[in-house]
Design a protein around this motif. Sequence first.
Motif, PDB file in Angstrom:
ATOM      1  N   TYR A 295      29.301 -32.156  59.556  1.00 51.01           N
ATOM      2  CA  TYR A 295      28.801 -31.213  59.015  1.00 51.01           C
ATOM      3  C   TYR A 295      29.312 -30.401  57.821  1.00 51.01           C
ATOM      4  O   TYR A 295      28.463 -30.583  57.082  1.00 51.01           O
ATOM      5  CB  TYR A 295      28.206 -30.591  59.932  1.00 51.01           C
ATOM      6  CG  TYR A 295      26.746 -29.406  59.527  1.00 51.01           C
ATOM      7  CD1 TYR A 295      25.548 -29.789  59.194  1.00 51.01           C
ATOM      8  CD2 TYR A 295      27.544 -27.899  58.785  1.00 51.01           C
ATOM      9  CE1 TYR A 295      24.908 -29.134  59.160  1.00 51.01           C
ATOM     10  CE2 TYR A 295      26.747 -27.230  58.325  1.00 51.01           C
ATOM     11  CZ  TYR A 295      25.055 -27.667  58.758  1.00 51.01           C
ATOM     12  OH  TYR A 295      24.650 -26.347  58.165  1.00 51.01           O
ATOM     13  N   GLN A 296      30.404 -30.288  57.795  1.00 48.07           N
ATOM     14  CA  GLN A 296      31.204 -29.308  56.719  1.00 48.07           C
ATOM     15  C   GLN A 296      31.525 -30.205  55.460  1.00 48.07           C
ATOM     16  O   GLN A 296      31.244 -29.062  54.748  1.00 48.07           O
ATOM     17  CB  GLN A 296      32.693 -28.873  57.993  1.00 48.07           C
ATOM     18  CG  GLN A 296      33.292 -27.601  56.449  1.00 48.07           C
ATOM     19  CD  GLN A 296      34.772 -27.361  57.593  1.00 48.07           C
ATOM     20  OE1 GLN A 296      35.567 -28.552  57.099  1.00 48.07           O
ATOM     21  NE2 GLN A 296      34.680 -26.512  57.811  1.00 48.07           N
ATOM     22  N   GLY A 299      27.279 -31.894  55.089  1.00 46.21           N
ATOM     23  CA  GLY A 299      25.855 -31.087  55.306  1.00 46.21           C
ATOM     24  C   GLY A 299      25.004 -32.075  55.777  1.00 46.21           C
ATOM     25  O   GLY A 299      25.622 -32.681  57.013  1.00 46.21           O
ATOM     26  N   GLN A 311      21.590 -27.502  64.139  1.00 46.04           N
ATOM     27  CA  GLN A 311      21.846 -26.693  62.877  1.00 46.04           C
ATOM     28  C   GLN A 311      22.774 -25.118  63.021  1.00 46.04           C
ATOM     29  O   GLN A 311      23.941 -25.601  61.891  1.00 46.04           O
ATOM     30  CB  GLN A 311      20.989 -26.975  61.765  1.00 46.04           C
ATOM     31  CG  GLN A 311      21.536 -27.417  60.282  1.00 46.04           C
ATOM     32  CD  GLN A 311      21.204 -27.932  59.010  1.00 46.04           C
ATOM     33  OE1 GLN A 311      19.899 -28.753  59.497  1.00 46.04           O
ATOM     34  NE2 GLN A 311      21.033 -27.264  57.938  1.00 46.04           N
ATOM     35  N   GLU A 312      22.256 -24.341  63.833  1.00 46.51           N
ATOM     36  CA  GLU A 312      22.978 -22.965  63.608  1.00 46.51           C
ATOM     37  C   GLU A 312      24.611 -23.112  63.713  1.00 46.51           C
ATOM     38  O   GLU A 312      25.041 -22.907  63.201  1.00 46.51           O
ATOM     39  CB  GLU A 312      22.077 -22.338  64.471  1.00 46.51           C
ATOM     40  CG  GLU A 312      20.455 -21.565  63.389  1.00 46.51           C
ATOM     41  CD  GLU A 312      19.419 -23.267  63.161  1.00 46.51           C
ATOM     42  OE1 GLU A 312      19.593 -23.822  65.080  1.00 46.51           O
ATOM     43  OE2 GLU A 312      18.645 -23.137  62.689  1.00 46.51           O
ATOM     44  N   GLU A 315      26.496 -24.774  61.913  1.00 48.34           N
ATOM     45  CA  GLU A 315      26.914 -24.326  60.662  1.00 48.34           C
ATOM     46  C   GLU A 315      28.040 -22.871  60.424  1.00 48.34           C
ATOM     47  O   GLU A 315      28.715 -22.494  60.398  1.00 48.34           O
ATOM     48  CB  GLU A 315      25.704 -23.089  59.918  1.00 48.34           C
ATOM     49  CG  GLU A 315      25.506 -23.016  58.262  1.00 48.34           C
ATOM     50  CD  GLU A 315      24.027 -23.009  57.852  1.00 48.34           C
ATOM     51  OE1 GLU A 315      23.052 -24.169  58.474  1.00 48.34           O
ATOM     52  OE2 GLU A 315      24.262 -22.330  57.501  1.00 48.34           O
ATOM     53  N   GLU A 316      27.455 -22.147  61.688  1.00 48.61           N
ATOM     54  CA  GLU A 316      28.412 -21.135  62.427  1.00 48.61           C
ATOM     55  C   GLU A 316      30.411 -21.219  62.473  1.00 48.61           C
ATOM     56  O   GLU A 316      30.800 -21.121  62.373  1.00 48.61           O
ATOM     57  CB  GLU A 316      28.143 -21.073  63.348  1.00 48.61           C
ATOM     58  CG  GLU A 316      28.816 -20.089  63.870  1.00 48.61           C
ATOM     59  CD  GLU A 316      28.832 -19.477  65.959  1.00 48.61           C
ATOM     60  OE1 GLU A 316      27.643 -19.619  65.587  1.00 48.61           O
ATOM     61  OE2 GLU A 316      28.824 -19.282  66.718  1.00 48.61           O
ATOM     62  N   ALA A 318      31.423 -24.273  61.030  1.00 48.04           N
ATOM     63  CA  ALA A 318      31.670 -24.875  59.826  1.00 48.04           C
ATOM     64  C   ALA A 318      32.815 -23.626  59.105  1.00 48.04           C
ATOM     65  O   ALA A 318      33.359 -23.909  58.230  1.00 48.04           O
ATOM     66  CB  ALA A 318      30.978 -25.897  59.508  1.00 48.04           C
ATOM     67  N   GLY A 319      31.945 -23.135  59.533  1.00 48.71           N
ATOM     68  CA  GLY A 319      32.571 -21.884  58.146  1.00 48.71           C
ATOM     69  C   GLY A 319      33.764 -20.371  59.055  1.00 48.71           C
ATOM     70  O   GLY A 319      34.511 -19.691  58.229  1.00 48.71           O
TER      71      GLY A 319
END
Lengths: 573, 351
Positions: A295-296, A299, A311-312, A315-316, A318-319
């Motif tokens: 994902y990082q 996407g 997905q949330e 995303e979390e 990946a950050g």
Amino acid sequence: MAYVALYRKWRPGSFRDLVGQEHISHTLAHAIETGHVGHAYLFSGPRGTGKTSTAKILAKALNCEQGPTPAPCNVCESCRRVNDGTSMDVFEIDAASNRGIDEIRDLRETVKFAPAAGRWKVYIIDEVHMLTSEAFNALLKTLEEPPAQVVFILATTEVHKVPATIQSRCQRYDFKRITAADIEGRLQYVAGESGIQAEPDALALIAHQADGGMRDALSILDQCAALSDEIITAERVRDILGLVGRDWVVRLLRAIAAQDAAAVLTTIADLLQAGKDLRQLLGSLIRELRAVMVYQAAGPLSGVDSFESSQEFLEEMAGVFSPERFLPMIRCLHDALQELKWTSEPRITVETALLTLCRPEAAAAPLQPPAAAAADAARLTQLETRLAQVAAALAALPKTAPAAVPVSTARPVLRAAMSAEKPAEETLPVAVTEEGKQIWQKLLANLRAQPDKGPVYACISKGRFCGMNERQFLIEFSSRFLKLRTDRDDYRMILEGELMQISGQPLQLVCSLAASDEPPAPPRPPVKKTAKKSPAPQPIQVDMSQLPPQAQQNLEKAVSILDGDFITPPSDS
Amino acid sequence: MKYGAFMASLRQNGLQHVYLLAGEEPYYIEKAEQRLLGLLFPGGNGLQDGLQKLSGDLPLNDLAELIETMPFLTDKNVILLRGSSLFREKKGAAAEDEKDKKSRTGRVQERFLDLLTAMPETSYIIFETDGKADKRKRLYKTVEKAGALLEAEPVRAWTIDEWLRSKLMEMNRQLDSEALRYFMSAVGMMQTISLQFLDQEFNKLAMYTQTRQFTKQDLLQVFSSIPEVSGFAMLDAISAHDAPKALSLLERQLEDGVFPPLLLAGLVRHVRQLWQAKTLQNRGVRGRLLGGPLEMNPYIAEKLGRAAQTFSEAQLHDVFLALADADYQLKTGQAGPEVLEQAVIRLCRRE
């Protein structure tokens, strides 16, 4: 009547019932309508995607009393016989247990006779990749020119094992993995028709676990229905399948990201108390980390399976994690997974692995926000560039006879560029002592005696001991690759651990490259051999001001690149 | 005679009594055979009684006898001889044997050649051989003089146009521009082009959709996947630093059952080539000139050179070492396909 498993009861009976394979059902239905039925088909795809079912539907469609029709009635004698497996004209052969040439010879003998009751004789050869090469050759001739009114349907999960000669004689259909949404829809239908009560979450979980196979999905549903009292819940499905809940995985990953060792340990304790399997836990963590890594980088991807991850959450995470951290983390979990097979204390193995993930120094890069990481990376690059410049300046100085063993090589600039991620180690004066040689021999013997350290031994045995002092142990390599490989953290840790054990003191491993080594050069174009060497050409004077501006510019550029004199070109003769 | 000329000569000159169908593209041979049998036995009438299918090596005497046999219950006597080595070049010991045999059977061969030049009115012979025929053979020259020859040459990506046009015309369909581009790029990635395979795929396509124009989506839905196409497309995506596409194609290949070490070997080869191109460019070798030292087609080398410019040497070096580790880990079961994904991600990153 004996109980019939759900996947058998709800096997698709017509092209319309086939789920997730519309590109195939549509094509075959139209071929039947227009009378363009091929003589040989090859159905390939993962298990449970409908290959055998499609073959049976095709057989029914060809022989149905109402047909040939794309929608067999499933009521007439012919359809019923195909469904029961008692049809005289439809032969279902399991190639896994009839794989020899004799079975194919028998088939060749019977293939020439006309159909007994229907219009077509259909031979369904399941798991065709299991046939022997002789059997394939025997089948080849029949496939090439089968008698009229004979259709061969070959089904396989491993199409790459089917010879190209067979493939080229068949019309090939690739069955795709059925999407989780399609499976979920079918599960809802089957559950509704069968009077099974199930929560939508439970069905979604079953659909994910089936990994694209409808048969697996229906089997799991069957199992859950048998073991559940009233309604099938997601929790119940997890219990039955021994799955670690996503909540646990999320909790653990958040704890790892926060470097909260206490939270990790309590979560493991809670998991064990809930009777969860630690292997499942590690597997889930690996899959989740892999999903975050993908994902990082790219996407959300439709083709790549991201399992249950929302997905949330992706995303979390990946950050939080830096890209370099994923592989060491996954590797650490893989190692723990391997170790679980042999260890008598699985809990300690898992705890150690997860605590290692909590320590940022255990990972490749420190855990920090991407912006700060980028700033640090820029600083590092600056420092590296300066270091390379200093190394180049040092190399340009006239050489004095070194008292110590030289670690730097003849090409410092290139070396610095090649190992840009690591600054050069400062080497103290070293000497080749008797004690050092003994340690070197013992190091080799120790590594040789441990089969799991075979690759390290293979690398290090090609090196040469060059001396040691109270802090460092020097090894010289003639191959650039071996030097670089040994220099990496995993091998370095093993070797330094061994050195510590042998010498009783911490020794830093310093690898160097023999001075004669050249960087890997690409193949050169063949050069014609000349009979004898021509004398060195004499430089000539060129007045650039006489040349047109464009030529002047080109020449100046060439001089700046090549840094040489002008010479008269040698004549071809 | 090439396939197109051969079929045209059948239309214009009518039937001959001797044919040789030779070459490396079985699809053309099969089509030519079907056409010949269609002309010899219109509507299939007499095919059962008049056609004798033989394979392998037959003594010339026996063959001559078959040719001279009068047809029974039909008006034609057609002999179809497949897989014969009569037209193949013999090498080494086989050539010596041939010389010995020739001296003994010289008269038999003479008689057979005479028979081919003056075939009975009712007899036809079709020789089929896979691979190129030896043009120096007397038999070849005799067939060339007395009958017709088909040289079925393998199709390459840059010569597929003719076949594609005729196939689409035969189906009365068209490819839209996007579909055509996709088809050409997929074919360009195939190591060997099998017209039989492509023919089947187009037949499927015609069954799948009834619209006159095929779209790229139709092709994607119906065409069977070929691992090598996905493999090359993945390397192209890596060269373009397109991580989503490269990862999707990697996933697709893994799903197709491609053995992970094979994928790893492809990645290693690509990284090595990029590194070589980068090193050469640093030494001033650029553009099409890269083709020589890299031993590649100049056009492909130029493309590789352009891609190499977007990678740093350190990046290629790191990935190369990571792939060496991945090789060991994959083969010892210490890691899964995620090591390949990681390598692809690192390569796709712009540094």
